[in-house]
Design a protein around this motif. Structure first.
Motif, PDB file in Angstrom:
ATOM      1  N   ALA A 150       0.885  -1.244   0.000  1.00 57.61           N
ATOM      2  CA  ALA A 150      -0.109   0.246  -0.099  1.00 57.61           C
ATOM      3  C   ALA A 150       0.852   1.210   0.058  1.00 57.61           C
ATOM      4  O   ALA A 150       1.400   1.545   0.865  1.00 57.61           O
ATOM      5  N   GLU A 151       0.826   1.855  -1.188  1.00 56.78           N
ATOM      6  CA  GLU A 151       1.894   3.058  -1.174  1.00 56.78           C
ATOM      7  C   GLU A 151       1.488   4.304  -0.294  1.00 56.78           C
ATOM      8  O   GLU A 151       2.215   5.172  -0.147  1.00 56.78           O
ATOM      9  N   ILE A 152       0.266   4.116   0.369  1.00 56.29           N
ATOM     10  CA  ILE A 152      -0.195   5.207   1.156  1.00 56.29           C
ATOM     11  C   ILE A 152       0.801   5.482   2.369  1.00 56.29           C
ATOM     12  O   ILE A 152       1.067   6.720   2.982  1.00 56.29           O
ATOM     13  N   TYR A 153       1.249   4.260   2.740  1.00 59.72           N
ATOM     14  CA  TYR A 153       2.175   4.475   3.986  1.00 59.72           C
ATOM     15  C   TYR A 153       3.398   5.208   3.767  1.00 59.72           C
ATOM     16  O   TYR A 153       3.844   6.213   4.499  1.00 59.72           O
ATOM     17  N   GLN A 154       4.114   4.998   2.466  1.00 57.91           N
ATOM     18  CA  GLN A 154       5.249   5.573   2.168  1.00 57.91           C
ATOM     19  C   GLN A 154       5.063   7.122   1.800  1.00 57.91           C
ATOM     20  O   GLN A 154       5.673   7.962   2.367  1.00 57.91           O
ATOM     21  N   ILE A 155       3.815   7.364   1.019  1.00 55.46           N
ATOM     22  CA  ILE A 155       3.170   8.718   0.778  1.00 55.46           C
ATOM     23  C   ILE A 155       3.150   9.538   2.151  1.00 55.46           C
ATOM     24  O   ILE A 155       3.622  10.621   2.257  1.00 55.46           O
ATOM     25  N   ALA A 156       2.586   8.842   3.060  1.00 50.78           N
ATOM     26  CA  ALA A 156       2.135   9.496   4.404  1.00 50.78           C
ATOM     27  C   ALA A 156       3.672   9.885   4.868  1.00 50.78           C
ATOM     28  O   ALA A 156       3.708  10.865   5.445  1.00 50.78           O
ATOM     29  N   MET A 157       4.533   9.119   4.700  1.00 55.30           N
ATOM     30  CA  MET A 157       5.640   9.254   5.669  1.00 55.30           C
ATOM     31  C   MET A 157       6.568  10.369   4.910  1.00 55.30           C
ATOM     32  O   MET A 157       7.182  11.367   5.445  1.00 55.30           O
ATOM     33  N   ILE A 158       6.600  10.166   3.611  1.00 50.08           N
ATOM     34  CA  ILE A 158       7.290  11.386   2.872  1.00 50.08           C
ATOM     35  C   ILE A 158       6.653  12.679   2.882  1.00 50.08           C
ATOM     36  O   ILE A 158       7.387  13.638   2.857  1.00 50.08           O
ATOM     37  N   LEU A 159       5.686  12.794   3.114  1.00 51.00           N
ATOM     38  CA  LEU A 159       4.849  14.144   3.117  1.00 51.00           C
ATOM     39  C   LEU A 159       4.763  14.724   4.668  1.00 51.00           C
ATOM     40  O   LEU A 159       4.694  15.629   4.676  1.00 51.00           O
ATOM     41  N   HIS A 160       4.963  13.853   5.350  1.00 51.33           N
ATOM     42  CA  HIS A 160       4.920  14.093   6.821  1.00 51.33           C
ATOM     43  C   HIS A 160       5.988  15.171   7.265  1.00 51.33           C
ATOM     44  O   HIS A 160       7.368  14.910   6.872  1.00 51.33           O
ATOM     45  N   PRO A 161       6.020  16.307   7.466  1.00 48.63           N
ATOM     46  CA  PRO A 161       6.768  17.265   7.847  1.00 48.63           C
ATOM     47  C   PRO A 161       8.030  17.112   8.880  1.00 48.63           C
ATOM     48  O   PRO A 161       9.396  17.309   8.732  1.00 48.63           O
ATOM     49  N   LYS A 162       7.764  16.039   9.784  1.00 49.04           N
ATOM     50  CA  LYS A 162       8.712  15.588  10.598  1.00 49.04           C
ATOM     51  C   LYS A 162       9.706  14.615   9.987  1.00 49.04           C
ATOM     52  O   LYS A 162      10.628  14.438  10.180  1.00 49.04           O
ATOM     53  N   TYR A 163       8.965  13.793   9.350  1.00 51.47           N
ATOM     54  CA  TYR A 163       9.589  12.168   8.942  1.00 51.47           C
ATOM     55  C   TYR A 163      10.504  12.680   7.610  1.00 51.47           C
ATOM     56  O   TYR A 163      11.730  12.578   7.296  1.00 51.47           O
ATOM     57  N   LYS A 164       9.627  12.811   6.433  1.00 48.98           N
ATOM     58  CA  LYS A 164      10.158  12.873   5.017  1.00 48.98           C
ATOM     59  C   LYS A 164      11.176  11.569   4.595  1.00 48.98           C
ATOM     60  O   LYS A 164      10.989  10.581   5.354  1.00 48.98           O
ATOM     61  N   LEU A 165      11.893  11.908   3.918  1.00 47.73           N
ATOM     62  CA  LEU A 165      12.821  10.696   3.590  1.00 47.73           C
ATOM     63  C   LEU A 165      13.725  10.457   4.568  1.00 47.73           C
ATOM     64  O   LEU A 165      14.276   9.161   4.565  1.00 47.73           O
ATOM     65  N   GLN A 166      14.182  11.327   5.335  1.00 46.10           N
ATOM     66  CA  GLN A 166      15.129  11.269   6.418  1.00 46.10           C
ATOM     67  C   GLN A 166      14.837   9.915   7.641  1.00 46.10           C
ATOM     68  O   GLN A 166      15.586   9.510   8.116  1.00 46.10           O
ATOM     69  N   TYR A 167      13.392   9.929   7.735  1.00 45.59           N
ATOM     70  CA  TYR A 167      13.230   8.813   8.716  1.00 45.59           C
ATOM     71  C   TYR A 167      13.793   7.361   8.062  1.00 45.59           C
ATOM     72  O   TYR A 167      14.251   6.761   9.040  1.00 45.59           O
ATOM     73  N   PHE A 168      13.400   7.142   6.868  1.00 51.83           N
ATOM     74  CA  PHE A 168      13.987   5.849   6.095  1.00 51.83           C
ATOM     75  C   PHE A 168      15.399   5.887   6.208  1.00 51.83           C
ATOM     76  O   PHE A 168      15.909   4.737   6.654  1.00 51.83           O
TER      77      PHE A 168
END
Length: 185
Positions: A150-168
């Protein structure tokens, strides 16, 4: 598990055990409460039962006497299992509240995964606890892998101001997974 038997027998024995349990609590100056029943399909009920027993250890020991008394190693296992299950209880309560968001699913699953990994290799825990933690981790990873579908999880993470790609990156995800997440957007 002996505690499960004691809880069930006490709850369903309205003429003998239940009054004896209430008398025990009253004599020890404790608030009258039933031992929470453990429902096998709900990990939180196991946590609730163990947490209650650990909080009411004196009453449980007095009530059970020699018949269902736990040995010291069993008390230790109950404490260790309760510590592991507490993480699941807290996450369940968080997602049952009115404030959870989709972008918190992956960090929470990572948090649970880290706790289960630590428990599975903890040399202070008996083999039974390590094995249970390992099996729980395997089950978690089965469901965690479903978030890839479900791509929605990745989209939610990337668009979240706190996480973005840095979380990964901070979570040390493989570069190919991070690239897949980028491509989703």
């Amino acid at each position: 598990m002996q505690v499960r038997k004691v809880a069930s027998k006490t709850i369903y024995s309205s003429t003998f055990l239940l009054p004896a349990w209430k008398d025990c609590l009253q004599e020890l100056g404790c608030t009258e409460r039933l031992i929470p029943r453990d429902v096998r399909m709900r990990w939180n009920s196991t946590y609730d039962m163990l947490h209650f027993i650990l909080d009411h250890e004196k009453a449980y020991r007095w009530f059970t006497g020699d018949l269902y008394e736990l040995q010291e190693y069993e008390w230790s296992i109950a404490k260790q299992l309760c510590m592991i299950l507490e993480v699941l209880k807290r996450v369940t309560l968080y997602f049952s509240s009115s404030t959870p968001s989709l972008s918190n699913v992956i960090p929470m699953m990572d948090h649970i995964n880290n706790k289960l990994t630590t428990a599975a290799i903890n040399l202070d825990f008996p083999v039974s606890i390590c094995t249970a933690a390992g099996l729980a981790k395997k089950t978690l990873n089965h469901y965690y892998s479903r978030t890839d579908e479900a791509e929605i999880y990745q989209i939610a993470m990337i668009l979240h101001p706190k996480y973005k790609l840095q979380y990964f990156k901070n979570a040390e995800w493989e570069d190919s997974w991070i690239e897949t997440a980028k491509e989703v957007l």
